[in-house]
Design a protein around this motif. Structure first.
Motif, short mmCIF file in Angstrom:
data_model
loop_
_atom_site.label_atom_id
_atom_site.label_comp_id
_atom_site.label_asym_id
_atom_site.label_seq_id
_atom_site.Cartn_x
_atom_site.Cartn_y
_atom_site.Cartn_z
N PHE A 53 41.90 68.05 75.35
CA PHE A 53 43.06 67.83 76.22
C PHE A 53 42.53 67.30 77.55
CE2 PHE A 53 44.13 71.61 73.59
CZ PHE A 53 45.16 71.03 72.84
N TRP A 54 43.14 66.24 78.06
CA TRP A 54 42.70 65.67 79.34
C TRP A 54 43.28 66.54 80.45
CZ3 TRP A 54 43.65 60.37 81.97
CH2 TRP A 54 42.43 59.87 82.47
N SER A 55 42.46 67.43 80.96
CA SER A 55 42.96 68.53 81.79
C SER A 55 43.31 68.14 83.22
CB SER A 55 41.95 69.68 81.80
OG SER A 55 40.70 69.23 82.29
N ASN A 56 43.17 66.87 83.59
CA ASN A 56 43.65 66.52 84.94
C ASN A 56 45.17 66.64 85.01
OD1 ASN A 56 44.60 63.70 84.07
ND2 ASN A 56 42.40 63.60 83.65
N PHE A 57 45.83 66.65 83.87
CA PHE A 57 47.20 67.16 83.78
C PHE A 57 47.17 68.36 82.84
CE2 PHE A 57 51.12 68.07 81.71
CZ PHE A 57 52.13 67.77 82.61
N GLU A 58 47.56 69.50 83.35
CA GLU A 58 47.76 70.67 82.50
C GLU A 58 48.71 71.61 83.22
OE1 GLU A 58 44.01 72.58 81.74
OE2 GLU A 58 43.71 73.20 83.82
N ILE A 59 49.55 72.25 82.45
CA ILE A 59 50.40 73.34 82.95
C ILE A 59 50.00 74.56 82.13
CG2 ILE A 59 52.74 74.13 83.41
CD1 ILE A 59 53.70 71.25 83.22
N VAL A 60 49.58 75.62 82.82
CA VAL A 60 48.94 76.73 82.12
C VAL A 60 49.54 78.07 82.54
CG1 VAL A 60 46.73 77.82 81.56
CG2 VAL A 60 46.80 75.39 82.14
N ASP A 61 49.77 78.90 81.54
CA ASP A 61 50.07 80.31 81.80
C ASP A 61 48.74 80.95 82.23
OD1 ASP A 61 50.44 83.07 81.63
OD2 ASP A 61 51.74 82.94 79.87
N PHE A 76 41.46 80.37 70.72
CA PHE A 76 42.23 81.57 71.08
C PHE A 76 43.74 81.45 70.92
CE2 PHE A 76 38.60 81.98 74.37
CZ PHE A 76 37.76 82.56 73.42
N LEU A 77 44.27 80.24 70.76
CA LEU A 77 45.72 80.07 70.72
C LEU A 77 46.19 79.50 69.38
CD1 LEU A 77 46.44 78.59 74.27
CD2 LEU A 77 46.46 80.99 73.55
N LYS A 78 47.41 79.84 69.03
CA LYS A 78 48.07 79.25 67.86
C LYS A 78 48.70 77.93 68.27
CE LYS A 78 50.76 82.85 67.37
NZ LYS A 78 50.24 83.74 68.42
N LYS A 79 49.05 77.12 67.29
CA LYS A 79 49.63 75.82 67.62
C LYS A 79 50.92 75.97 68.42
CE LYS A 79 51.03 71.29 66.03
NZ LYS A 79 51.46 70.43 64.91
N GLU A 80 51.73 76.97 68.08
CA GLU A 80 53.00 77.15 68.79
C GLU A 80 52.81 77.64 70.22
OE1 GLU A 80 52.83 80.57 65.66
OE2 GLU A 80 52.17 78.47 65.82
N ASP A 81 51.59 78.03 70.58
CA ASP A 81 51.29 78.43 71.96
C ASP A 81 51.02 77.23 72.86
OD1 ASP A 81 51.37 81.11 71.19
OD2 ASP A 81 49.24 81.17 70.74
N VAL A 82 50.96 76.04 72.26
CA VAL A 82 50.56 74.82 72.98
C VAL A 82 51.68 73.79 72.85
CG1 VAL A 82 48.78 73.05 73.22
CG2 VAL A 82 48.17 75.34 72.39
N HIS A 83 51.93 73.04 73.94
CA HIS A 83 53.03 72.09 73.92
C HIS A 83 52.61 70.73 74.49
CE1 HIS A 83 57.16 70.62 74.00
NE2 HIS A 83 57.01 70.30 75.28
N TYR A 111 49.84 76.80 77.05
CA TYR A 111 49.14 75.60 77.51
C TYR A 111 49.98 74.37 77.26
CZ TYR A 111 45.28 72.48 78.64
OH TYR A 111 44.49 71.53 79.25
N GLY A 112 50.14 73.52 78.30
CA GLY A 112 50.89 72.28 78.18
C GLY A 112 50.04 71.09 78.58
N PHE A 113 50.15 69.97 77.83
CA PHE A 113 49.35 68.78 78.09
C PHE A 113 50.19 67.52 77.92
CE2 PHE A 113 49.28 69.18 73.51
CZ PHE A 113 49.23 67.88 73.03
N THR A 114 49.65 66.40 78.38
CA THR A 114 50.28 65.10 78.14
C THR A 114 49.35 64.15 77.39
OG1 THR A 114 49.56 64.31 80.32
CG2 THR A 114 51.83 65.17 80.14
N ILE A 115 48.05 64.20 77.68
CA ILE A 115 47.10 63.22 77.14
C ILE A 115 45.94 63.93 76.45
CG2 ILE A 115 45.37 61.48 77.82
CD1 ILE A 115 47.30 60.54 79.99
N THR A 116 45.51 63.38 75.32
CA THR A 116 44.29 63.83 74.66
C THR A 116 43.36 62.63 74.49
OG1 THR A 116 45.10 63.42 72.41
CG2 THR A 116 45.54 65.59 73.37
N LEU A 117 42.06 62.90 74.51
CA LEU A 117 41.06 61.84 74.39
C LEU A 117 39.86 62.35 73.60
CD1 LEU A 117 40.94 60.52 78.09
CD2 LEU A 117 42.10 59.42 76.17
#
Length: 382
Positions: A276-284, A324-331, A223-229
C-alpha cells in the motif's frame, strides 16, 4: 608622472582592504545562516528531550472553532519541514475545499526542527480548524546506536550505483522509520483514534462528500488506502526473510484469515513486492498501538534494514496489514481522487467524475505496476 605609481598603489591597497572586508561580512553571514537561524545551535547537535517536546508543542484554536464538532476523534497528521510550507498550503487548501470545510477535523504538524512563526501563522490562515505544531523527540528520529554506520554507507552506495530513488538520503530513512513506528506515540497524536496522513505535495482531485473517518469506524475498518504499487527489489532484499523469522517466532500474532496471499504469490516463499502506498493512508490507530504491530516494528527495526537497505514505512505497514488483518478490515477508497508524484487514484464512476478534475484512464490501478487488481481478487475468507 612621478606621483602616478603612488596613486595606483593606493588604489590596489583600497581594493585589497575591500576584499578583506567583504570576506569578513561573508563569513559572518554564513555563520549566521548555519548557527543562529536554528536557535544558536547547529542542527546536527540539537537534542530534543521529552521535556523539550512537551514545552514546545503549540496548539492553536481559531475563534469560533466549536461551530461544528468532528464526528470522530481523528486528525490529519503531516511530518514536514519549514521549506515545505508553500507546497503544504496547496495540499491543505485542496483538503479544505474538497472535504474538511464541512467537518473541521484538526491538523497536526510534526518536525525534527522547530517550525518558524511564518510557517505556523501561514498554516493558521489556511484552515478554521485547530492546528498543532510539535517537535519529534530525538530518540524517535536519530539513527539508533545499534546501526553500523559503515554498513549503512555501503548500502547507500550500492543503491546509488543502481540509481534507486532516495538511495543515499538519511532523512528519507528517518522519516519513513518515524511513520512506521513512532508518530502515533507523539503527545499531540496520542489522544486521537484515527489519522489521515497528509503529504505536502499531494493533490486531492475529487470532492469527498461523506466522512471517511466515520465510514471506517462504523464498519470497524482498520486500514484505508487509495494506491498500491510494487516496491523496488533492491530496497527490500532481506525484508521478507526477516518477516518470516518474525512469523516463525511469534506464530500466535498472525491472523487466521490473513491476506498474506496478497504479498506473496508463491505460498510464502518470497515477497512479490506489493504494498500500500502509505503517503495516503487512513488508519485506526488502535491497530498501530497494538502489541503485535509494536512487536513486529521493533523486530524489523532492530534488523537494521531501514538504514542498511531502504525499507520504507509502506512495505513495513503492508506486511503488518497482511499478517494481522482480514480483508474486510481493509478498504480501498476508490472514490477518493488522489495524486502524488506520477501516480494517481481517479474514480471511473460517472457520478463521482462530475466532482473530480482527474482522468480515470490514468488511474494507477489500471497499470500492471499496481497491485490493486490482485487485492480485489483476494477472497474475503480462507
Amino acid at each position: 608622472m612621478v606621483g602616478s605609481p603612488r596613486l595606483g598603489h593606493s588604489k590596489w591597497v583600497s581594493l585589497g582592504r575591500c576584499k578583506v572586508f567583504l570576506a569578513i561580512i561573508f563569513t559572518v553571514l554564513i555563520f549566521h545562516l548555519l548557527f543562529v537561524r536554528v536557535g544558536q545551535t547547529p542542527k546536527h547537535l540539537q537534542a530534543y528531550t521529552v521535556q523539550d517536546v512537551l514545552s514546545y508543542n503549540d496548539v492553536r484554536i481559531p475563534p469560533g472553532f466549536n461551530t461544528t464538532a468532528p464526528s470522530v476523534k481523528a486528525a490529519f497528521v503531516s511530518v514536514t519541514r519549514n521549506q515545505d510550507l508553500h507546497e503544504l498550503r496547496g495540499a491543505i487548501r485542496q483538503m479544505e475545499d474538497r472535504f474538511n470545510h464541512r467537518y473541521h477535523y484538526p491538523y497536526v504538524f510534526l518536525s525534527d526542527e522547530p517550525f518558524t512563526d511564518e510557517f505556523k501563522e501561514t498554516i493558521g490562515w489556511m484552515t478554521p480548524s485547530k492546528v498543532s505544531f510539535g517537535l519529534i523527540p530525538r530518540n524517535h528520529w536519530e539513527v539508533p546506536a545499534f546501526i553500523d554506520r559503515n554498513k549503512m554507507r555501503e548500502g547507500m552506495s550500492y543503491l546509488t550505483s543502481k540509481s534507486v530513488i532516495h538511495s543515499d538520503s538519511l532523512s528519507y530513512r528517518q522519516v519513513t522509520r518515524y511513520y512506521a513506528g513512532f508518530f502515533h506515540k507523539h503527545p499531540l497524536v496520542e489522544d486521537y483514534d484515527f489519522y489521515w496522513r497528509l503529504e505536502h505535495d499531494a493533490e486531492y482531485t475529487c470532492d469527498i462528500d461523506y466522512d471517511p473517518f466515520l465510514y471506517m469506524r462504523e464498519r470497524n475498518i482498520k486500514y484505508g488506502f487509495t494506491i498500491t504499487l510494487h516496491e523496488f527489489l533492491d530496497t527490500v532484499k532481506t525484508l521478507w526473510s526477516t518477516a518470516q523469522q518474525f512469523m516463525t517466532t511469534y506464530t500466535h500474532y498472525t491472523e487466521d484469515k490473513n491476506t498474506m496471499d496478497w504479498v506473496s504469490s508463491d505460498g510464502g516463499n518470497s515477497y512479490n513486492l506489493c504494498h500500500f502506498w502509505s503517503n495516503f493512508e487512513i488508519v485506526d490507530l488502535s491497530f498501530l498501538r497494538s502489541e503485535r504491530y509494536e512487536r513486529l516494528f521493533r523486530f524489523l527495526d532492530e534488523a537494521g534494514g531501514i538504514f542498511y537497505e531502504r525499507w520504507g514505512d509502506a512495505p513495513i505497514r503492508s506486511l503488518a496489514v497482511s499478517m494481522f488483518l482480514k480483508k474486510e478490515d481493509v478498504h480501498w477508497f476508490e472514490d477518493i481522487g488522489y495524486l502524488h508524484s506520477a501516480f494517481q487514484n481517479c474514480p471511473a464512476n460517472s457520478a463521482t467524475q462530475m466532482k473530480c478534475h482527474c482522468d480515470p484512464d490514468r488511474s494507477i490501478h489500471l497499470n500492471d505496476f499496481s497491485c490493486t487488481r490482485q487485492w480485489n481478487q483476494l477472497s474475503a475468507s480462507k
